[in-house]
Structure formats: C-alpha cells, structure tokens
Design an enzyme around this catalytic site. Structure first.
Site, short mmCIF file in Angstrom:
data_model
loop_
_atom_site.label_atom_id
_atom_site.label_comp_id
_atom_site.label_asym_id
_atom_site.label_seq_id
_atom_site.Cartn_x
_atom_site.Cartn_y
_atom_site.Cartn_z
CD GLU A 23 23.72 -81.03 9.15
OE1 GLU A 23 22.84 -81.80 8.71
OE2 GLU A 23 23.61 -80.43 10.21
NE ARG A 58 17.17 -89.89 5.06
CZ ARG A 58 17.84 -88.94 5.71
NH1 ARG A 58 17.20 -88.05 6.41
NH2 ARG A 58 19.16 -88.92 5.64
#
Ligand SMILES: O=P(O)(O)OC[C@H]1O[C@H](OP(=O)(O)OP(=O)(O)O)[C@H](O)[C@@H]1O
Ligand SMILES: Nc1ncnc2[nH]cnc12
Length: 183
Positions: free
Chosen positions: A107, A70
């Site tokens: 994460e 991204r």
C-alpha cells in the site's frame, strides 16, 4: 472467523477494541492499524492466539509461516500450540542461509520476502500468518514462496482485513481467515 464474526464469538469484539487506528501513518491517507495495543492486553492477545489455535489444531498443519515483522508476533505461539514448525519469511538480507525470494508491492511501497531453502519441504501443509491483509501482495508472495518448494498452502490467517483493498482476490484461491474487518 472468516466473515464478520463479532456476533459469533464475544472475544472478537474485545480484540477489535484493542486495535489502535493511527491516521496518516506512515504516510498521508493511510489509516494504520496498530496491533501493538492488542499485545498490551494479555486477554486480548491470548484470545487472538486461542481463536486461531482452535481453528487450526485439527487441520494437520505441519508448518506455520510467519511474515516479518508482525506475523512473527502471532505465528510462533500458534505454531507451538498446534505442534507445527515455525518458518520466518523475512525482509531482504536478514536470513543467513541460502534463500529464495519473491518481490511484491505494498500500500505504501515495494518489498521482498525471503525464505530459507530447506526450511519447508515438499508435502508440508502450511498456514501463513500475518497481522493484516491490505492489497494482499505480501500474502501472495508468501504463498508463491511456499508453493515453489512444493508445500500445500491450507489457509492464510490474519487478525485484520482491509476489505476495500480486495486483497483476498490475490490469494490464488486460498482461503483467508480473519478476525476483524476495518472499513
Ligand atoms: O496486504 P499488503 O498490501 O501486502 O500489506 C500487508 C502487509 O503490510 C504490513 O507489513 P509492512 O510491509 O508494513 O512491514 P512491517 O510488518 O515490517 O512493518 C502488514 O504487517 C502486512 O505484512
Ligand atoms: N493500513 C495499514 N495498517 C497497518 N499495516 C498495514 N499494512 C498495509 N496497510 C496497512
């Protein structure tokens, strides 16, 4: 743009309204911040790029390093507008030339970032761009790659920060500029 700046620039509120939050993606408990919905709105997308360009155009940045995937959406238009080269920091086995790499934890898993040797040179002044900082592991790996080849990391820039994960603390003292906090 590095604190909660919605009061400061009305464009930031517009950007925030375009970020879609998807619960339990890619796994249970993750509130996924989807920036593809920002890209659907040309004004919000342009405002995002413009805010960063306004911040960095006079900072003598010679390289914008964008993080796959991204960071590839936001990094190149910023690089073009400020007259810097763009260097992709890629996931494993995507770059064809000789690379150096750093591994990191996410994460929701582990990963590795690679950079072409020779793309960034000693003395380059680098801006690292990604969509989001969570634990800061990805940006930390990017900073390490750039510093290993002698670049000076001037700042990291993200659209979104998840402050509860305290990712800023992993940035080796480098400043972070972000537009939107998600708590
Ligand atoms: O601060 P961190 O905890 O390191 O997490 C942030 C990173 O996680 C996401 O990318 P992801 O690894 O999901 O890859 P993708 O962009 O290829 O989907 C995001 O785009 C950041 O690059
Ligand atoms: N909550 C989240 N949303 C989008 N990308 C992420 N990368 C790490 N955590 C994320």
């Amino acid at each position: 743009m590095s604190g909660n700046k919605e009061e400061e620039d009305p464009r930031i509120h517009g950007i925030k309204t375009k970020i879609r939050v998807v619960p339990d993606f890619p796994k249970k408990g993750i509130m996924f911040q989807d920036i593809t919905t920002v890209l659907l709105d040309p004004k919000a997308f342009k405002d995002t790029i413009d805010l960063f360009v306004e911040r960095y155009r006079d900072k003598n940045i010679s390289v914008v390093a964008g993080i796959e995937a991204r960071g590839f959406l936001f990094g190149p238009p910023i690089a073009l507008a400020i007259g810097a080269k763009f260097v992709p920091l890629r996931k494993p086995k995507k770059l064809p030339g000789e690379t150096i790499f750093e591994e990191y934890e996410l994460e929701y898993g582990n990963d590795r970032l690679e950079m072409h040797i020779g793309a960034v040179e000693a003395g380059d002044r680098a801006l690292v761009v990604d969509d989001l900082i969570a634990t800061g592991g990805t940006l930390c790996a990017a900073i390490n790659l750039l510093e290993r080849v002698g670049a000076e990391v001037v700042e990291c820039a993200c659209v979104i920060e998840l402050p509860e994960l305290q990712g800023r603390q992993r940035l080796k003292g480098k400043p972070l500029c972000m537009l939107v906090e998600y708590r």
